[in-house]
Enzyme design. Structure first.
Site, short mmCIF file in Angstrom:
data_model
loop_
_atom_site.label_atom_id
_atom_site.label_comp_id
_atom_site.label_asym_id
_atom_site.label_seq_id
_atom_site.Cartn_x
_atom_site.Cartn_y
_atom_site.Cartn_z
N ASN A 173 35.97 -73.53 37.39
CA ASN A 173 35.67 -74.68 36.55
C ASN A 173 35.26 -75.92 37.34
OD1 ASN A 173 38.64 -74.06 36.95
ND2 ASN A 173 38.74 -76.26 36.56
N GLN A 206 34.93 -70.69 31.52
CA GLN A 206 33.71 -71.34 31.99
C GLN A 206 32.52 -70.39 32.06
OE1 GLN A 206 33.00 -74.42 32.43
NE2 GLN A 206 35.02 -75.32 32.30
N HIS A 246 35.35 -74.64 22.56
CA HIS A 246 34.70 -75.92 22.85
C HIS A 246 33.92 -75.91 24.17
CE1 HIS A 246 37.43 -77.99 25.87
NE2 HIS A 246 38.20 -76.97 25.51
N CYS A 252 41.62 -81.19 32.79
CA CYS A 252 43.08 -81.12 32.67
C CYS A 252 43.79 -81.78 33.84
CB CYS A 252 43.52 -79.66 32.56
SG CYS A 252 42.86 -78.81 31.11
N THR A 262 49.79 -69.90 11.01
CA THR A 262 48.66 -69.83 10.09
C THR A 262 47.35 -70.00 10.85
OG1 THR A 262 50.01 -70.77 8.33
CG2 THR A 262 47.60 -70.84 8.03
N THR A 284 43.90 -72.45 27.28
CA THR A 284 45.25 -72.62 27.84
C THR A 284 46.25 -71.68 27.17
OG1 THR A 284 44.90 -74.91 28.53
CG2 THR A 284 47.18 -74.24 28.09
#
Length: 380
Positions: A149, A178, A200, A322, A236, A70
């Site tokens: 997706n 994907q 992920h 989502c 960071t 995203t």
């Protein structure tokens, strides 16, 4: 448990979890710090960047670490649009993009940009000639998803890249969240300028991703407050996530030899699904990713089917994770010209290299029990 929702997220490899824990506990320094702990952390980030770049066949400095797909999509789309707005404010995408792309373009429309949304055919695929016809002198960006997706449809990315060679002022962004590790894509050969990926989806940890930004491409930063990531993504760095993501990508990329297994699982599932009365397959039969199958059970509510399977510890989804809690018909299936009934009853099954034939067979067995029960309740 039978997990068939790998397009929503994959289970992290055990080696990846172990790497994450080790780096998080041992190399916890801030990569921007000048002391030895910071330099150790910075070294790990640099090494991970090089490893990812080598796998993709690009330069290390072209890899920008993000929090996931995203953020990568938003940086690529909004950052490019704003960086090139003095040249033009016309953008091109498709009607079947992930929500993070569709909503980024919707935001840009509110900010005064003009967006052309390319239609798709019944297989969910764009027509490259229609894309060429949509390009204008003031067009600055084309953004197209590689693997859909929801349906697994593969867009003709290499063909689009070839076309865009004639328009050197245009930038080409690809959402490969994907597709990566499942469907081959040569970033250089496809003339891609920006490419988003998320850890992920290939058995890495959530909250990590990367954006390929071709050398020489200027993109405005969306985050300010630091010099990190070539001044494109302040904040960071997530050192543990980055190192474990590089490991996950290496392991997943080495499993390409198992592609035939995914194809076999897909064929087995579709054969068994089509034998069940009332089920229709929504995914195309050609140029499709091997790990995604979308089908509808008209006359049923997909969320009820999902929950009924969940009670049996079988996990599938309706549409993009989502958007899965929204009851509206699938935007992707509707764009493909499917009826509202089919677009409202879609179910997505998605595999990993660890999925087995036995799991597919049990899923089908549970589905054969659940569907008549649901129809009996509806008709009573």
């Amino acid at each position: 448990m039978i997990y068939l929702d790998n397009s929503a997220t994959t289970k992290p490899y055990q080696e990846v979890v172990e790497t994450y824990a080790k780096v998080a506990s041992t190399y916890f320094g801030n990569p921007s710090s000048l002391h030895s702990l910071g330099m150790q952390a910075e070294g790990l980030v640099t090494e991970s960047r090089s490893r990812i770049a080598n796998i993709l066949g690009v330069k290390a400095k072209e890899i920008i670490f993000t929090s996931g797909g995203t953020e990568g999509n938003n940086i690529a789309i909004k950052g490019t649009a704003w960086a090139k707005k003095s040249r033009g404010k016309h953008l091109i995408t498709t009607q079947v993009e992930h929500a993070s792309v569709a909503e980024a373009f919707a935001q840009l429309e509110q900010d005064g940009f003009e967006v052309t949304y390319l239609p798709v055919d019944h297989a969910g695929r764009i027509n490259v000639m229609q894309l060429e016809a949509a390009i204008r002198p003031d067009t600055t960006l084309v953004s197209i998803i590689h693997v859909n997706n929801e349906t697994g449809t593969i867009q003709p990315i290499h063909e689009v890249g070839k076309l865009l060679e004639k328009f050197p002022h245009l930038l080409f962004h690809v959402d490969d969240v994907q597709g990566i590790t499942k469907v081959p894509l040569n970033i250089r050969e496809a003339r891609i300028d920006l490419c988003s990926c998320s850890a992920h989806k290939f058995h890495g940890m959530k909250g990590n991703g990367f954006l390929f930004v071709r050398e020489g491409v200027r993109v405005n930063s969306l985050l300010h407050g630091g010099e990190q990531e070539n001044q494109l993504r302040a904040g960071t760095e997530n050192v543990a996530g980055i190192v474990s993501m590089a490991k996950a990508l290496r392991i997943a990329s080495e499993q390409k030899s198992h592609d035939k297994k995914l194809v076999s699982l897909r064929e087995r599932l579709i054969t068994q699904l089509t034998s069940i009365e009332g089920i229709v397959i929504n995914s195309p039969s050609y140029d499709v990713a091997p790990h995604i199958v979308n089908f509808s059970i008209p006359g049923t509510k997909p969320e009820v089917v999902v929950q009924s399977l969940t009670a049996k510890e079988v996990y599938v989804s309706t549409k993009s994770a989502c958007s899965s809690k929204l009851s509206a018909p699938s935007r992707v299936l509707s764009a493909m010209g499917l009826s509202e009934e089919r677009a409202s009853s879609g179910i997505r099954v998605s595999f990993s290299y660890e999925t087995t034939q036995q799991e597919i067979d049990r899923f089908i067995a549970e589905l054969k029990v659940i569907i008549p029960e649901l129809r009996e309740v509806i008709n009573s």
